[in-house]
Design a protein around this motif. Sequence first.
Motif, mmCIF file in Angstrom:
data_model
loop_
_atom_site.group_PDB
_atom_site.id
_atom_site.type_symbol
_atom_site.label_atom_id
_atom_site.label_comp_id
_atom_site.label_asym_id
_atom_site.label_seq_id
_atom_site.Cartn_x
_atom_site.Cartn_y
_atom_site.Cartn_z
ATOM 1 N N SER A 1 29.672 32.333 80.053
ATOM 2 C CA SER A 1 28.732 33.232 80.079
ATOM 3 C C SER A 1 28.805 34.359 79.107
ATOM 4 O O SER A 1 27.789 34.955 78.721
ATOM 5 N N LEU A 2 30.077 33.999 78.216
ATOM 6 C CA LEU A 2 30.117 35.110 77.141
ATOM 7 C C LEU A 2 29.690 34.101 75.768
ATOM 8 O O LEU A 2 29.505 34.988 74.772
ATOM 9 N N MET A 3 30.151 32.902 75.830
ATOM 10 C CA MET A 3 29.801 32.260 74.335
ATOM 11 C C MET A 3 28.511 31.615 74.407
ATOM 12 O O MET A 3 27.878 31.385 75.365
ATOM 13 N N PRO A 4 28.088 31.344 72.978
ATOM 14 C CA PRO A 4 26.555 30.880 72.792
ATOM 15 C C PRO A 4 26.793 29.419 73.299
ATOM 16 O O PRO A 4 27.999 28.776 73.189
ATOM 17 N N GLU A 5 25.667 28.874 73.305
ATOM 18 C CA GLU A 5 25.710 27.456 73.714
ATOM 19 C C GLU A 5 26.038 26.493 72.442
ATOM 20 O O GLU A 5 25.851 27.175 71.339
ATOM 21 N N GLY A 6 26.744 25.640 72.545
ATOM 22 C CA GLY A 6 27.403 24.747 71.643
ATOM 23 C C GLY A 6 28.638 25.335 71.177
ATOM 24 O O GLY A 6 29.515 25.488 72.001
ATOM 25 N N MET A 7 28.706 25.928 69.714
ATOM 26 C CA MET A 7 29.764 26.318 69.378
ATOM 27 C C MET A 7 29.424 27.508 68.540
ATOM 28 O O MET A 7 28.428 27.854 68.045
ATOM 29 N N ILE A 8 30.672 28.426 68.172
ATOM 30 C CA ILE A 8 30.406 29.506 67.339
ATOM 31 C C ILE A 8 30.283 29.063 66.067
ATOM 32 O O ILE A 8 31.012 28.363 65.546
ATOM 33 N N GLN A 9 29.499 29.702 65.274
ATOM 34 C CA GLN A 9 28.895 29.135 63.775
ATOM 35 C C GLN A 9 29.487 29.650 62.879
ATOM 36 O O GLN A 9 29.974 29.317 61.676
ATOM 37 N N THR A 10 29.763 31.147 62.981
ATOM 38 C CA THR A 10 30.370 31.844 61.704
ATOM 39 C C THR A 10 31.504 32.664 61.990
ATOM 40 O O THR A 10 31.809 32.708 63.444
ATOM 41 N N GLY A 11 32.374 33.166 61.049
ATOM 42 C CA GLY A 11 33.242 34.020 61.384
ATOM 43 C C GLY A 11 34.826 33.105 61.621
ATOM 44 O O GLY A 11 34.596 32.003 61.442
ATOM 45 N N PHE A 12 35.728 33.943 61.991
ATOM 46 C CA PHE A 12 36.982 33.412 62.309
ATOM 47 C C PHE A 12 37.062 32.384 63.210
ATOM 48 O O PHE A 12 37.706 31.474 63.349
ATOM 49 N N PHE A 13 36.320 32.687 64.368
ATOM 50 C CA PHE A 13 36.115 31.772 65.487
ATOM 51 C C PHE A 13 35.269 30.509 65.282
ATOM 52 O O PHE A 13 34.774 29.756 66.254
ATOM 53 N N ALA A 14 34.676 30.161 64.109
ATOM 54 C CA ALA A 14 33.712 29.286 63.809
ATOM 55 C C ALA A 14 34.164 27.995 64.267
ATOM 56 O O ALA A 14 35.661 27.473 63.790
ATOM 57 N N GLY A 15 33.344 27.267 64.950
ATOM 58 C CA GLY A 15 33.907 25.871 65.495
ATOM 59 C C GLY A 15 34.568 25.814 67.076
ATOM 60 O O GLY A 15 34.528 24.914 67.575
ATOM 61 N N LEU A 16 34.704 27.115 67.358
ATOM 62 C CA LEU A 16 35.263 27.198 68.863
ATOM 63 C C LEU A 16 34.194 27.147 69.668
ATOM 64 O O LEU A 16 33.012 27.472 69.385
ATOM 65 N N SER A 17 34.554 26.505 70.957
ATOM 66 C CA SER A 17 33.606 25.968 71.849
ATOM 67 C C SER A 17 34.056 26.055 73.039
ATOM 68 O O SER A 17 35.210 26.097 73.347
ATOM 69 N N THR A 18 33.064 26.104 74.265
ATOM 70 C CA THR A 18 33.615 25.938 75.480
ATOM 71 C C THR A 18 34.247 24.468 75.812
ATOM 72 O O THR A 18 35.310 24.724 76.618
ATOM 73 N N LEU A 19 33.751 23.613 75.251
ATOM 74 C CA LEU A 19 34.323 22.323 75.422
ATOM 75 C C LEU A 19 35.717 22.291 74.716
ATOM 76 O O LEU A 19 36.492 21.659 75.456
ATOM 77 N N ALA A 20 35.857 22.885 73.500
ATOM 78 C CA ALA A 20 37.243 22.843 73.156
ATOM 79 C C ALA A 20 38.028 23.573 74.044
ATOM 80 O O ALA A 20 39.259 23.059 74.166
ATOM 81 N N ILE A 21 37.883 24.813 74.186
ATOM 82 C CA ILE A 21 38.793 25.637 75.243
ATOM 83 C C ILE A 21 39.251 24.823 76.437
ATOM 84 O O ILE A 21 40.391 24.919 76.751
ATOM 85 N N VAL A 22 38.047 24.451 77.298
ATOM 86 C CA VAL A 22 38.597 23.958 78.487
ATOM 87 C C VAL A 22 39.052 22.593 78.508
ATOM 88 O O VAL A 22 40.010 22.067 78.983
ATOM 89 N N THR A 23 38.833 21.483 77.315
ATOM 90 C CA THR A 23 39.649 20.347 77.261
ATOM 91 C C THR A 23 40.960 20.663 76.934
ATOM 92 O O THR A 23 41.859 19.854 77.402
ATOM 93 N N SER A 24 41.201 21.774 76.182
ATOM 94 C CA SER A 24 42.705 22.061 75.806
ATOM 95 C C SER A 24 43.664 22.661 77.013
ATOM 96 O O SER A 24 44.808 22.533 76.815
ATOM 97 N N MET A 25 42.750 23.005 77.768
ATOM 98 C CA MET A 25 43.681 23.690 79.244
ATOM 99 C C MET A 25 43.596 23.036 80.306
ATOM 100 O O MET A 25 44.542 23.098 80.926
ATOM 101 N N ASP A 26 42.796 21.953 80.629
ATOM 102 C CA ASP A 26 42.730 21.535 81.786
ATOM 103 C C ASP A 26 43.528 20.211 81.978
ATOM 104 O O ASP A 26 43.647 19.844 83.156
ATOM 105 N N MET A 27 44.019 20.042 81.042
ATOM 106 C CA MET A 27 45.008 18.821 81.323
ATOM 107 C C MET A 27 46.559 18.868 80.812
ATOM 108 O O MET A 27 46.608 19.324 79.668
ATOM 109 N N THR A 28 47.683 18.706 81.321
ATOM 110 C CA THR A 28 48.920 18.924 81.291
ATOM 111 C C THR A 28 49.513 17.531 80.821
ATOM 112 O O THR A 28 49.153 16.498 81.233
ATOM 113 N N ASN A 29 50.285 17.757 79.779
ATOM 114 C CA ASN A 29 51.038 16.726 79.179
ATOM 115 C C ASN A 29 52.294 16.271 79.941
ATOM 116 O O ASN A 29 53.126 16.789 80.069
ATOM 117 N N GLY A 30 51.906 15.284 80.984
ATOM 118 C CA GLY A 30 52.894 14.823 82.011
ATOM 119 C C GLY A 30 54.114 14.310 81.475
ATOM 120 O O GLY A 30 55.120 14.460 81.954
#
Length: 333
Positions: free
Chosen positions: A94-123
Amino acid sequence: MKIKQTVERIPGGLMLVPLFLGALCHTFTPEAGKYFGSFTNGLITGTVPILSVWFFCMGAGIDIKSTGVVLRKSGTIVLTKILVAWLVGMICVSLMPEGMIQTGFFAGLSTLAIVTSMDMTNGGLYASIMQQYGTKEEAGAFVLTSIESGPLVTMMILGSTGAAYFEPRLFVGAVLPFVIGFALGNLDKELRVFFGSASMTMIPFFGFALGNTINLAVLGQTGLLGICLGIGVIIVTGIPLILADKYIGGGHGGAGLAASSTAGAAVTNPVIIAQMVPAFEPIVAAATALVATAVIITSIIVPIITAYWCNHFNGKSKNRQDKVMPGMKQAHG
């Protein structure tokens, strides 16, 4: 030489020190396994077989009388982790643009990166930490974390149809060694002692093999943003996991904190998801680098803070027991 004592002074040292040695080996001599071949290559690349033996021995060491604790812990950790990642995904969409952020400090950050890093525990990391600082039942709670493995949960969170790619046989394969060990350990008490005592011994070997899948150079490639993502994973998932472990799982929060990591397998998720949903292809490279950094950062920080957390609460529990025992002795005297 007091090598073991020195390593154990480091929080999570039995896991962390071999992991760093493996990461250094992979970073500076990535072809070492192929060069030496044979048993050395097996030790460097043997994450899966080493884990298989470890999970078998861990299962053998758990008494059937404690299965309720294991399932309660497993369910609490898995459901909380998925729910938190789901909520974060909804906010990002709802808050981030489609794809990924293109400019600034957060350039490269995306919903895909955030969700993928959070939804799997290192068992494996979780189990090794709890094996050293928690109970056998808490260590065995890794069992249901295999549900998070692969792209299924990530695709569900992103609103896609990943269920078609989930094969039940893979889930069975992930828990089968544990189940067989559990069965043998409860059929024969001597086997429980025999195999169960080996689980601690396997920790350094698993740590070294896992380290050999990590390239420390990725920290430089993603910079501060990747480090912030890793720390964010621990904070955003760790707080709800601690609360869930305390008020639902019946623990002191240590097991929840130990689960606030990013699984190594999560690094492959952006590529797999992009194969199923081509719209993600332009952001795969950035997402993969960020998730890899989150794996490294959480692998370093989670064992340390969990060790301090568990030692703090275990110390308080011991002090309470010490205060009670003299009173009991006086009463009996």
